[in-house]
Design a protein around this motif. Structure first.
Motif, PDB file in Angstrom:
ATOM      1  N   UNK A 195     -12.390 -10.788   2.777  1.00  0.00           N
ATOM      2  CA  UNK A 195     -12.061  -9.843   3.851  1.00  0.00           C
ATOM      3  C   UNK A 195     -10.639  -9.271   3.708  1.00  0.00           C
ATOM      4  N   UNK A 198     -10.369  -7.023   0.613  1.00  0.00           N
ATOM      5  CA  UNK A 198     -10.988  -5.710   0.832  1.00  0.00           C
ATOM      6  C   UNK A 198     -10.114  -4.843   1.721  1.00  0.00           C
ATOM      7  N   UNK A 199      -9.464  -5.470   2.708  1.00  0.00           N
ATOM      8  CA  UNK A 199      -8.596  -4.708   3.608  1.00  0.00           C
ATOM      9  C   UNK A 199      -7.422  -4.112   2.832  1.00  0.00           C
ATOM     10  N   UNK A 201      -7.308  -3.331  -0.352  1.00  0.00           N
ATOM     11  CA  UNK A 201      -7.837  -2.236  -1.163  1.00  0.00           C
ATOM     12  C   UNK A 201      -8.044  -0.982  -0.300  1.00  0.00           C
ATOM     13  N   UNK A 202      -8.711  -1.187   0.838  1.00  0.00           N
ATOM     14  CA  UNK A 202      -9.061  -0.033   1.659  1.00  0.00           C
ATOM     15  C   UNK A 202      -7.838   0.632   2.275  1.00  0.00           C
ATOM     16  N   UNK A 203      -6.874  -0.180   2.738  1.00  0.00           N
ATOM     17  CA  UNK A 203      -5.676   0.424   3.325  1.00  0.00           C
ATOM     18  C   UNK A 203      -4.889   1.204   2.279  1.00  0.00           C
ATOM     19  N   UNK A 205      -6.182   2.755  -0.171  1.00  0.00           N
ATOM     20  CA  UNK A 205      -6.936   4.014  -0.333  1.00  0.00           C
ATOM     21  C   UNK A 205      -6.656   4.974   0.822  1.00  0.00           C
ATOM     22  N   UNK A 206      -6.570   4.401   2.037  1.00  0.00           N
ATOM     23  CA  UNK A 206      -6.276   5.230   3.211  1.00  0.00           C
ATOM     24  C   UNK A 206      -4.902   5.880   3.061  1.00  0.00           C
ATOM     25  N   UNK A 209      -5.146   8.652   0.645  1.00  0.00           N
ATOM     26  CA  UNK A 209      -5.882   9.793   1.192  1.00  0.00           C
ATOM     27  C   UNK A 209      -5.039  10.560   2.216  1.00  0.00           C
ATOM     28  N   UNK A 210      -4.345   9.805   3.095  1.00  0.00           N
ATOM     29  CA  UNK A 210      -3.660  10.467   4.202  1.00  0.00           C
ATOM     30  C   UNK A 210      -2.216  10.840   3.893  1.00  0.00           C
TER      31      UNK A 210
ATOM     32  N   UNK B  19     -11.832   0.630   9.624  1.00  0.00           N
ATOM     33  CA  UNK B  19     -12.475   1.319   8.490  1.00  0.00           C
ATOM     34  C   UNK B  19     -13.817   1.925   8.893  1.00  0.00           C
ATOM     35  N   UNK B  22     -13.095   5.101  10.857  1.00  0.00           N
ATOM     36  CA  UNK B  22     -12.600   6.130   9.945  1.00  0.00           C
ATOM     37  C   UNK B  22     -13.741   6.723   9.112  1.00  0.00           C
ATOM     38  N   UNK B 121     -16.325  -2.106  -0.343  1.00  0.00           N
ATOM     39  CA  UNK B 121     -14.901  -2.422  -0.382  1.00  0.00           C
ATOM     40  C   UNK B 121     -14.027  -1.193  -0.599  1.00  0.00           C
ATOM     41  N   UNK B 123     -13.035   2.907   0.242  1.00  0.00           N
ATOM     42  CA  UNK B 123     -13.163   3.929   1.284  1.00  0.00           C
ATOM     43  C   UNK B 123     -14.311   4.875   0.948  1.00  0.00           C
TER      44      UNK B 123
END
Lengths: 403, 157
Positions: A195, A198-199, A201-203, A205-206, A209-210, B19, B22, B121, B123
């Motif tokens: 968990x 993955x967070x 990785x995703x943050x 990516x965010x 992106x932003x 997530x 979003x 995993x 985005x």
């Protein structure tokens, strides 16, 4: 009848008689007595009875002399007959018969012979040899005792066996429970690890992106490194989970088409495709007796290895080909990587054989451990040929499937 | 508007909630998303306990996105409760969990989950999943009678 006749009659009487005088010296004996006590008349007449028949020095419990002299004493005192209870009284064996003492049991009766004045003149010592009878009884008792002991031993063995079975059952249950606990723990751990990874990785990516434009090229590339690391971490955790599962799940071997399996694996993993790498599969690879998930684990990890360790600036190039080896198919995965030196190779084989991991193979360790484990599950062998700077060839020896 | 049909997300990980929201935004899911942070709260929401009695503020959902590993009550326990409860037993449920043990998949489906999905995993994959949910579950799939009298899809289109 003459006195001589009386003597003859006494000596021939069918009973065991000994005549003693009040000094307890032997005066006469019947033939039967002599025969039963293995004595000769001329050797015993005139001698004291306890001189002729002493206690057996080899029997610490011998009570013959004591009991017989007490009985004879009573006869002298009371002038009445005295019966003795069963008496063990061993007799000396003649030197010609080997010497020593022979075990005997007697039932004696001592009767006084009185003179006119009523004094004891003689004592008739009559015995019956009950040795055979006692022995027989003792044998019966002993066999009964043996039987009882045997039954007891059997019961004891049975009790121990039951106890052992109980202990084994209990330990097995305990072991099962610890294995189940460990699996649950492993699962929970991998879940909890994944968990946050993955967070991360995703943050990242965010953020790209932003806020990517504000970060610039370098900032973005750093975040991409974060993402790749997190993704690798996620794969490793998934591998640990897979490893734990491999140890327990029962599998059944079935025919697997290797060419098809490779196509599928390469299709699913972009890192095995252009432009990341070039994996050339020389079809047909053949059909083997295996297990799809285990083989996929093996092949994926071996391919991972093959494309990972290349010199900077070199594009990974992997050749996959099969060789016939009787009942087996030797599947080769040859790369153009950095290769492995002899000393490292030996330790790498150790990893294959014993599941060791060392620092040199970090990032490679768990992958190869999984390869080994998965190969073991399908009765396959795995090994490596390598020369430094010339690349490595990992091989997997799998049993052919019947066509 | 059908796009007003609510989605209930039962998820204890605040990051995953972020997530999901979003990805929903990026895939043009305009349905309101309500969040409960554990299995017990999910049951309370669906049953209308306490503050959840106010259905204007906490409307009954037409789709439940359910995490499995949650405190107080697990996703599987929520499913078990759900399928025996008359009012909501027909509610479509998508299990969205971080690791898929084959036993969990079977168990969830056996307990009446309508789909079983492992949390993506990246985005990119999250958005792809949200698009699929929008397209299949909110558009093509027909919701149960209790949340859709008109009997058409859940998003306007």
């Amino acid at each position: 009848m003459t006195l001589t006749d009386f003597q003859a009659v006494f000596e021939a009487a069918p009973g065991l008689y000994l005549v003693l005088n009040p000094d307890l010296k032997i005066v006469a004996a019947s033939d039967a007595y002599l025969s039963a006590t293995m004595t000769r008349r001329e050797d015993i007449v005139g001698r004291g009875i306890f001189d002729v028949f002493p206690d057996n020095p080899g029997d610490p419990n011998a009570s013959g002399v004591e009991n017989l002299s007490a009985s004879l004493g009573r006869v002298l005192r009371t002038r009445a007959r005295d019966g003795m209870p069963l008496q063990k009284y061993d007799i000396p064996r003649p030197e010609t018969a080997g010497g020593g003492f022979e075990e005997r049991f007697w039932s004696p009766l001592n009767s006084p012979v009185l003179d006119r004045a009523g004094a004891v003149k003689y004592i008739i010592h009559r015995v019956e040899d009950v040795t055979q009878f006692v022995r027989l009884q003792r044998d019966v008792t002993e066999s009964k005792r043996t039987e009882a002991a045997l039954a007891e031993a059997k019961a004891e063995v049975q009790r121990r066996a039951m106890e052992l079975e109980w202990v084994v059952n209990e330990r097995t249950a305990e072991l099962r429970k610890s294995v189940a606990d460990l699996e649950a723990f492993c699962f929970s751990l991998s879940h909890d690890f994944r968990a946050p990874v993955r967070a991360i990785q995703s943050f990242c990516e965010v953020v790209i992106a932003d806020f990517g434009a504000a970060l610039g090229e370098t900032g973005r590339s750093y975040l991409e490194k974060c993402i790749r690391s997190a993704r690798r971490m996620d794969h490793l955790i998934a591998d640990v989970l897979a490893m734990a599962r491999f140890s327990r799940v029962q599998i059944e071997l079935e025919p697997i088409d290797l060419s098809g399996l490779f196509r599928q694996i390469i299709l699913e993993r972009p890192e095995f495709q252009a432009p990341h790498a070039e994996v050339i599969v020389e079809e047909p690879l053949g059909r083997v007796l295996g297990h799809e998930a285990s083989l996929t684990q093996c092949i994926t990890n071996l391919l991972d290895n093959a494309v990972k360790f290349v010199r900077a600036g070199t594009s990974p190039r992997v050749r996959v080909f099969a060789e016939n080896d009787g009942e087996w198919i030797l599947l080769n995965i040859a790369d153009n990587g950095i290769g492995i030196g002899e000393d490292v190779r030996a330790r790498l084989l150790g990893l294959f054989e014993r599941g060791e991991t060392t620092k040199e193979f970090k990032g490679m360790g768990i992958g190869l451990a999984i390869v080994r484990k998965a190969a073991e599950r399908i009765n396959a062998q795995v090994g490596v040929h390598s020369e430094p700077e010339k690349g490595s060839r990992f091989w997997l020896r799998v049993r052919k499937a019947n066509q | 508007m059908k796009s007003s049909y609510p989605i209930l997300l039962a998820e204890d990980d605040a990051n995953d909630v972020f997530f999901f929201r979003r990805a929903a935004r990026d895939s043009q899911i305009s349905n309101p998303i309500f969040v409960v942070s554990d299995g017990q709260e999910a049951i309370e929401y669906l049953r209308g306990d306490g503050r959840f009695a106010d259905r204007d503020q906490y409307p009954l959902p037409c789709l439940l996105i359910l995490d499995l590993k949650m405190p107080r009550k697990t996703g599987l326990e929520v499913l078990e409760w759900l399928r025996t409860h008359p009012m909501v037993r027909t509610l479509p449920v998508i299990v969205l969990t971080s690791s898929a043990q084959p036993e969990d998949i079977d168990r969830a489906l056996h307990l009446g989950a309508n789909a079983f999905v492992v949390k993506p995993s990246s985005i990119e994959t999250r958005v792809e999943l949200a698009r699929s949910i929008r397209s299949f579950w909110l558009q093509f799939n027909r919701p149960p009678a209790f949340c859709c009298a008109e009997g058409s899809g859940m998003v306007a289109r």
